[in-house]
Write a protein that holds these residues in place. Structure first.
Motif, mmCIF file in Angstrom:
data_model
loop_
_atom_site.group_PDB
_atom_site.id
_atom_site.type_symbol
_atom_site.label_atom_id
_atom_site.label_comp_id
_atom_site.label_asym_id
_atom_site.label_seq_id
_atom_site.Cartn_x
_atom_site.Cartn_y
_atom_site.Cartn_z
ATOM 1 N N ASP A 220 17.160 8.897 8.626
ATOM 2 C CA ASP A 220 16.726 7.608 9.180
ATOM 3 C C ASP A 220 16.688 7.662 10.709
ATOM 4 O O ASP A 220 15.757 7.140 11.338
ATOM 5 C CB ASP A 220 17.646 6.488 8.703
ATOM 6 C CG ASP A 220 17.521 6.261 7.210
ATOM 7 O OD1 ASP A 220 16.393 6.335 6.696
ATOM 8 O OD2 ASP A 220 18.550 6.024 6.558
ATOM 9 N N ARG B 234 13.687 9.572 11.670
ATOM 10 C CA ARG B 234 12.477 8.740 11.541
ATOM 11 C C ARG B 234 12.323 7.866 12.786
ATOM 12 O O ARG B 234 11.219 7.744 13.343
ATOM 13 C CB ARG B 234 12.586 7.871 10.287
ATOM 14 C CG ARG B 234 12.385 8.667 8.988
ATOM 15 C CD ARG B 234 12.752 7.844 7.773
ATOM 16 N NE ARG B 234 12.244 8.418 6.539
ATOM 17 C CZ ARG B 234 12.519 7.963 5.332
ATOM 18 N NH1 ARG B 234 13.320 6.921 5.160
ATOM 19 N NH2 ARG B 234 12.017 8.522 4.256
ATOM 20 N N ARG C 212 10.967 9.806 15.529
ATOM 21 C CA ARG C 212 9.524 10.061 15.387
ATOM 22 C C ARG C 212 8.722 8.855 15.896
ATOM 23 O O ARG C 212 7.659 9.014 16.492
ATOM 24 C CB ARG C 212 9.177 10.375 13.929
ATOM 25 C CG ARG C 212 9.529 11.812 13.562
ATOM 26 C CD ARG C 212 9.053 12.236 12.192
ATOM 27 N NE ARG C 212 8.795 13.679 12.201
ATOM 28 C CZ ARG C 212 8.420 14.398 11.143
ATOM 29 N NH1 ARG C 212 8.259 13.818 9.971
ATOM 30 N NH2 ARG C 212 8.206 15.692 11.241
ATOM 31 N N ALA D 132 16.145 3.138 7.370
ATOM 32 C CA ALA D 132 15.308 3.519 8.523
ATOM 33 C C ALA D 132 15.076 2.322 9.438
ATOM 34 O O ALA D 132 15.042 2.470 10.666
ATOM 35 C CB ALA D 132 13.975 4.093 8.044
ATOM 36 N N THR E 128 5.145 1.775 10.262
ATOM 37 C CA THR E 128 5.620 2.945 9.530
ATOM 38 C C THR E 128 5.619 2.657 8.030
ATOM 39 O O THR E 128 5.811 1.509 7.609
ATOM 40 C CB THR E 128 7.054 3.335 9.953
ATOM 41 O OG1 THR E 128 7.937 2.238 9.666
ATOM 42 C CG2 THR E 128 7.133 3.662 11.419
ATOM 43 N N TRP F 70 7.458 4.995 5.279
ATOM 44 C CA TRP F 70 8.174 6.229 4.937
ATOM 45 C C TRP F 70 8.238 6.349 3.409
ATOM 46 O O TRP F 70 8.725 5.441 2.732
ATOM 47 C CB TRP F 70 9.600 6.215 5.500
ATOM 48 C CG TRP F 70 9.721 5.868 6.954
ATOM 49 C CD1 TRP F 70 10.350 4.789 7.478
ATOM 50 C CD2 TRP F 70 9.244 6.619 8.087
ATOM 51 N NE1 TRP F 70 10.272 4.810 8.849
ATOM 52 C CE2 TRP F 70 9.605 5.917 9.252
ATOM 53 C CE3 TRP F 70 8.530 7.815 8.220
ATOM 54 C CZ2 TRP F 70 9.284 6.372 10.539
ATOM 55 C CZ3 TRP F 70 8.209 8.272 9.492
ATOM 56 C CH2 TRP F 70 8.586 7.556 10.630
ATOM 57 N N ASP G 39 4.111 8.714 5.637
ATOM 58 C CA ASP G 39 4.369 9.886 4.799
ATOM 59 C C ASP G 39 3.332 9.898 3.692
ATOM 60 O O ASP G 39 3.172 8.907 2.975
ATOM 61 C CB ASP G 39 5.771 9.807 4.167
ATOM 62 C CG ASP G 39 6.894 10.032 5.173
ATOM 63 O OD1 ASP G 39 6.679 10.771 6.151
ATOM 64 O OD2 ASP G 39 7.994 9.482 4.956
#
Ligand SMILES: C[S@@+](CC[C@H](N)C(=O)[O-])C[C@H]1O[C@@H](n2cnc3c(N)ncnc32)[C@H](O)[C@@H]1O
Length: 249
Positions: free
Chosen positions: A29, A32, A35, A58, A112, A114, A146
């Motif tokens: 997390d 992430r 990122r 996350a 995001t 994920w 993802d």
């Protein structure tokens, strides 16, 4: 009721199996969150929208990194996020609902998703990508998604997995899993059942896209594929797609 009928049951039941162990803020997390920072196009604290946040690990890690986070989740998995947020002294906003219809706000520097993109048809994915581009992203924003890798899933076709119950570690159920891959539709079918109840099986169906297929899917959505990166965990069957507004170079 979401557009795809198996979604609520699958993520609710698997959340009951795994939530006791996995509803926490992990190193993944925090990676992430890093990122998000690395791919954002502006400095400073960011406005971040997280889709399908699950237990919220996350979202909490991203808030801990100093960003303002709104997280959307359909199922009761979201009930863990308030505890995680309180434990880590942050205040992400939770929108409990279906991201096809929810209104979490607008003007986000990053969106995001994920571990979850690929539920439903190509038309469903395009609808979501279009919402990201038109409803949610600020000019210059970035989407980090993802995407399931068909080669990884196809390699596991026909394989089985058994997981013993480990109640002391938060895993109360003994489980079996069967991987199948439908080459025609490029879809992974990930089937689980309690070992003691083999007739009560649940499956998630995940459309997988190579980067080339993803680039085609993005046509007309308002987003373009800027880059891909390997998954944070080498055992994940996905890659990270970095998407940016199509009119932005
Ligand atoms: C594989 S889980 C991943 C959860 C989390 N992102 C993570 O990485 O731990 C996918 C999540 O997306 C949520 N989800 C799927 N479809 C959704 C929808 N239409 N609206 C909101 N959440 C959704 C599911 O309930 C589930 O919690």
């Amino acid at each position: 009721m979401p557009a795809v009928d198996w979604v609520t049951d699958f993520y609710t039941r698997t959340g009951d199996w795994w939530g006791g162990a996995e509803a926490k803020v992990t190193n993944t997390d925090h990676q992430r969150a890093a990122r998000v920072r690395a791919h954002a196009s502006r400095a400073g604290a960011l406005w971040v929208l997280e889709l399908g946040c699950g237990y919220g690990g996350a979202a909490v890690a991203t808030a801990m990194a100093g960003h303002t986070v709104t997280a959307v989740e359909l199922t009761g998995r979201a009930e863990h996020i308030a505890r995680l947020a309180a434990e880590h002294h942050v205040t992400p906003t939770l929108v409990r609902g279906d991201f096809y219809t929810a209104d979490p706000g607008t003007g986000f520097d990053a969106v995001t998703y994920w571990d979850g993109f690929g539920v439903g048809s190509d038309t469903d994915q395009r609808r979501l990508l279009n919402r990201i581009a038109c409803d949610w992203l600020a000019p210059g924003g970035v989407a980090l998604i993802d995407v399931y890798n068909p080669f990884d899933w196809a390699a596991r076709h026909g394989k089985r997995e058994h997981r013993d119950a480990r109640p002391g570690e938060g895993y109360p159920a003994e489980l079996d899993r069967l991987f199948t891959f439908d080459q025609h539709s490029c879809t992974a079918i990930d089937t689980w059942w309690e070992t003691a109840r083999p007739k009560r099986r649940i499956s998630q169906r995940l459309r997988c896209y190579t980067p080339a297929d993803l680039a085609l899917l993005l046509t007309g959505t308002g987003l373009r594929l800027d880059a891909t990166h390997p998954p944070l965990d080498p055992d994940d069957f996905s890659y990270l797609a970095v998407l940016r507004p199509a009119d932005q170079t």
